[in-house]
Design a protein around this motif. Sequence first.
Motif, PDB file in Angstrom:
ATOM      1  N   ASN A 122      -9.098  19.693   5.107  1.00 10.44           N
ATOM      2  CA  ASN A 122     -10.131  20.722   4.290  1.00 10.44           C
ATOM      3  C   ASN A 122      -9.988  20.819   3.383  1.00 10.44           C
ATOM      4  OD1 ASN A 122     -10.494  21.647   6.906  1.00 10.44           O
ATOM      5  ND2 ASN A 122      -8.803  22.638   6.920  1.00 10.44           N
ATOM      6  N   THR A 123      -9.255  20.863   2.297  1.00  8.36           N
ATOM      7  CA  THR A 123      -8.925  20.688   0.774  1.00  8.36           C
ATOM      8  C   THR A 123      -8.379  19.360   0.032  1.00  8.36           C
ATOM      9  OG1 THR A 123      -5.812  20.699   0.787  1.00  8.36           O
ATOM     10  CG2 THR A 123      -7.823  22.968   1.512  1.00  8.36           C
ATOM     11  N   ASN A 124      -7.978  18.506   0.774  1.00  9.98           N
ATOM     12  CA  ASN A 124      -8.071  17.101  -0.025  1.00  9.98           C
ATOM     13  C   ASN A 124      -7.016  16.938  -0.585  1.00  9.98           C
ATOM     14  OD1 ASN A 124      -8.875  14.275   0.502  1.00  9.98           O
ATOM     15  ND2 ASN A 124      -8.997  14.690  -1.934  1.00  9.98           N
ATOM     16  N   HIS A 125      -5.839  17.805  -0.457  1.00  9.92           N
ATOM     17  CA  HIS A 125      -5.063  18.533  -0.709  1.00  9.92           C
ATOM     18  C   HIS A 125      -3.391  16.752  -0.009  1.00  9.92           C
ATOM     19  CE1 HIS A 125      -0.731  19.189  -3.147  1.00  9.92           C
ATOM     20  NE2 HIS A 125      -0.395  19.368  -1.723  1.00  9.92           N
ATOM     21  N   GLN A 126      -2.775  16.289  -1.017  1.00 10.73           N
ATOM     22  CA  GLN A 126      -1.921  14.978  -0.936  1.00 10.73           C
ATOM     23  C   GLN A 126      -0.284  14.676  -0.858  1.00 10.73           C
ATOM     24  OE1 GLN A 126      -4.712  11.773  -1.126  1.00 10.73           O
ATOM     25  NE2 GLN A 126      -6.350  12.238  -2.068  1.00 10.73           N
ATOM     26  N   TYR A 127       0.140  14.541  -0.485  1.00 14.84           N
ATOM     27  CA  TYR A 127       1.035  14.399  -0.789  1.00 14.84           C
ATOM     28  C   TYR A 127       2.052  12.788  -0.136  1.00 14.84           C
ATOM     29  CZ  TYR A 127       2.134  16.107   4.236  1.00 14.84           C
ATOM     30  OH  TYR A 127       2.453  16.636   5.051  1.00 14.84           O
ATOM     31  N   PRO A 128       2.695  12.048  -0.245  1.00 18.94           N
ATOM     32  CA  PRO A 128       2.892  10.766  -0.327  1.00 18.94           C
ATOM     33  C   PRO A 128       4.933  10.860   0.482  1.00 18.94           C
ATOM     34  CG  PRO A 128       4.506  11.193  -2.696  1.00 18.94           C
ATOM     35  CD  PRO A 128       3.407  12.680  -2.317  1.00 18.94           C
ATOM     36  N   VAL A 129       4.136   9.599   2.188  1.00 17.34           N
ATOM     37  CA  VAL A 129       5.330   9.766   2.821  1.00 17.34           C
ATOM     38  C   VAL A 129       5.618   8.439   2.955  1.00 17.34           C
ATOM     39  CG1 VAL A 129       4.699  11.859   4.063  1.00 17.34           C
ATOM     40  CG2 VAL A 129       3.564   9.364   4.337  1.00 17.34           C
ATOM     41  N   ASN A 130       6.765   8.156   3.162  1.00 13.65           N
ATOM     42  CA  ASN A 130       7.738   6.799   3.535  1.00 13.65           C
ATOM     43  C   ASN A 130       7.586   6.086   4.586  1.00 13.65           C
ATOM     44  OD1 ASN A 130       8.974   6.664   0.815  1.00 13.65           O
ATOM     45  ND2 ASN A 130      10.464   8.023   1.855  1.00 13.65           N
ATOM     46  N   LYS A 131       6.496   6.727   5.577  1.00 14.34           N
ATOM     47  CA  LYS A 131       6.741   6.600   7.185  1.00 14.34           C
ATOM     48  C   LYS A 131       5.299   7.452   7.893  1.00 14.34           C
ATOM     49  CE  LYS A 131      11.078   5.200   8.108  1.00 14.34           C
ATOM     50  NZ  LYS A 131      12.156   5.279   8.988  1.00 14.34           N
ATOM     51  N   GLY A 176       1.266  -0.708   0.037  1.00 12.98           N
ATOM     52  CA  GLY A 176      -0.217  -0.113  -0.197  1.00 12.98           C
ATOM     53  C   GLY A 176       1.046   1.185   0.290  1.00 12.98           C
ATOM     54  N   LEU A 177       0.616   2.463  -0.622  1.00 14.21           N
ATOM     55  CA  LEU A 177       1.304   3.989  -0.431  1.00 14.21           C
ATOM     56  C   LEU A 177       0.026   4.375   0.603  1.00 14.21           C
ATOM     57  CD1 LEU A 177       0.869   4.044  -4.467  1.00 14.21           C
ATOM     58  CD2 LEU A 177       2.829   3.428  -3.482  1.00 14.21           C
ATOM     59  N   LEU A 178       1.396   4.656   1.209  1.00 17.48           N
ATOM     60  CA  LEU A 178       1.200   6.226   2.430  1.00 17.48           C
ATOM     61  C   LEU A 178       1.383   7.499   1.879  1.00 17.48           C
ATOM     62  CD1 LEU A 178       3.077   5.094   5.120  1.00 17.48           C
ATOM     63  CD2 LEU A 178       1.231   4.115   4.763  1.00 17.48           C
ATOM     64  N   TYR A 179      -0.167   8.417   2.158  1.00 22.11           N
ATOM     65  CA  TYR A 179      -0.481   9.170   1.306  1.00 22.11           C
ATOM     66  C   TYR A 179      -0.949  10.602   3.115  1.00 22.11           C
ATOM     67  CZ  TYR A 179       0.372   9.507  -3.335  1.00 22.11           C
ATOM     68  OH  TYR A 179       0.536   9.498  -4.439  1.00 22.11           O
ATOM     69  N   CYS A 180      -0.151  11.900   3.265  1.00 19.19           N
ATOM     70  CA  CYS A 180      -0.765  12.863   3.944  1.00 19.19           C
ATOM     71  C   CYS A 180      -1.675  13.069   3.144  1.00 19.19           C
ATOM     72  CB  CYS A 180       0.622  13.605   4.413  1.00 19.19           C
ATOM     73  SG  CYS A 180       1.779  13.085   5.761  1.00 19.19           S
ATOM     74  N   ALA A 181      -2.892  13.758   4.017  1.00 20.05           N
ATOM     75  CA  ALA A 181      -4.066  15.111   3.256  1.00 20.05           C
ATOM     76  C   ALA A 181      -4.547  15.798   4.253  1.00 20.05           C
ATOM     77  CB  ALA A 181      -5.368  13.576   2.956  1.00 20.05           C
ATOM     78  N   ASP A 182      -4.657  16.687   3.165  1.00 20.74           N
ATOM     79  CA  ASP A 182      -4.691  17.634   4.287  1.00 20.74           C
ATOM     80  C   ASP A 182      -6.713  17.678   4.012  1.00 20.74           C
ATOM     81  OD1 ASP A 182      -6.506  20.700   4.798  1.00 20.74           O
ATOM     82  OD2 ASP A 182      -5.278  21.114   4.138  1.00 20.74           O
TER      83      ASP A 182
END
Length: 492
Positions: free
Chosen positions: A130-139, A122-128
């Motif tokens: 409020n805006t649903n803006h996302q960026y990938p992270v490793n941990k 699976g891929l880990l993503y951080c998501a805001d």
Amino acid sequence: MRSLVALTALFGLSISTAFGDVPTSYVVNSCNFAPYSIDLHWVLPNTNQFGRLSLGPGVCTNINPPTQNSKSNRNIRFYAEAIPSDSFNYLKEKSWYTQAWNKYNSVKRKVTAQWPAPKRGGLLYCADPNTNHQYPVNKPDHCDQGKSLRLYTSDLRFGKTGRADWVIVDFAVCDKLTDFDCYNKKVPLEELRIWAIEMSHALKRLKKIDSYTYEKVGLIPTHAGLEVRDTNRMFNEGVEVTSALKSTPFGTPIQIQKGDEILSFNGHKVFGRDLIMLVFEAGRRFGYHHANDILFRRDGEVFSTKIALYFDPSIYGSSFQYPDGSCRMPFLMGALSALNEFLFYTQTTASCLNNGLTAQQYDSFDQCKFERDQLLAAGKQFCPKAEYTGALIGGLSFVGRNILEKAAIKHIPGIGGKKLYSRIKRAALLEVAEESVRAALTQPPGLRTKEILNDIVKRGKLQGVIGVGFQVAPLVTAGALVPIVYNTYQDL
């Protein structure tokens, strides 16, 4: 830093198709078979494309992100989360449910995540939020403060036509299912879809039962003459009948028997205690004079019948009867019944046309008429002698009686004549017709029409026997008529 918290209730099953030749695009058919609504998020890794759509229980949709290179859609990943609702909240408040998901989501017992775990690709993503803006992270701890961590699924397998199916189910619920196996790819999707929709409705009913607050609801028939128990756990269809009366207090036959399994009530699948709310809602909506549809299983064979409701003696009995069972207000019940018959069953309508009364006590004319009709029905159940006496007296001269009497004399021999006792016999026969129709509606499986008619005639003759007492005094006055009918009434 927030711990790894994703949806703690969903699982995706990837099903690939394999027919056809060269695909023109890649499409994911995603179906929500959890018994509540979800938000389904998707991302295309290594791009800035992501989105979200809501799916109700049993709803499927095609997802085909617009890209310049359709082949990149093969890398689409999904994350799903439950939308707060009565059906989901009912589950979330149960300890067994949260414990089951804590077990499923445990990653070294420190964090929780949606299945599959990171080790499954699976891929880990951080998501805001409020805006649903996302960026990938490793941990997990790489998310900024205030961002939610999502674990997206591993890649899907597409068939030669460019289609993949992503089915969403609920792990904790599926483990309690015995009617079918959620994880079996051979289970028809239509069966899963229907179950998800019906189970969602059942969970909402259970939520109402648990959070029910007593309020002024008036007289509501909520008894069906049955006692049931859930022997196959709440997520599986059907409840077992442990005891059943032969008929209602109104004489309507009850065709359900001990050992039968009730499968549906008025078109809604029954899963357990939710039957309580189904019966309550039917009583509040339709009232006493309504034949409710029942689907039941007996000895492996499924039958349909109808069942009538009546007023629960443990709830309303003390309001109408003394401890010895006698009527608390026989004159009032008799007077209301007589007036209703005299006005050709329009007494409640006439009384509710009083705008002042309606405006003060009821929200609408329909509510007023409904509650007054229920009062008459309850009087018929708890004060049958008084109600029947009033109905018989009022029925002797109500508007339109002559039309019905002519039809009765034509088709039922031996009830003609102009003397008072003949009129009493005809009134008694017409009075029983209402319940006879209900008896016909609730016929048992396989009963023939001829037998139904014979039953109606038999019931009519028994009630008509009341008129025999007037043969010795055909010119009896109205003052003597009431006590004679009242004292010779038989609760058949």
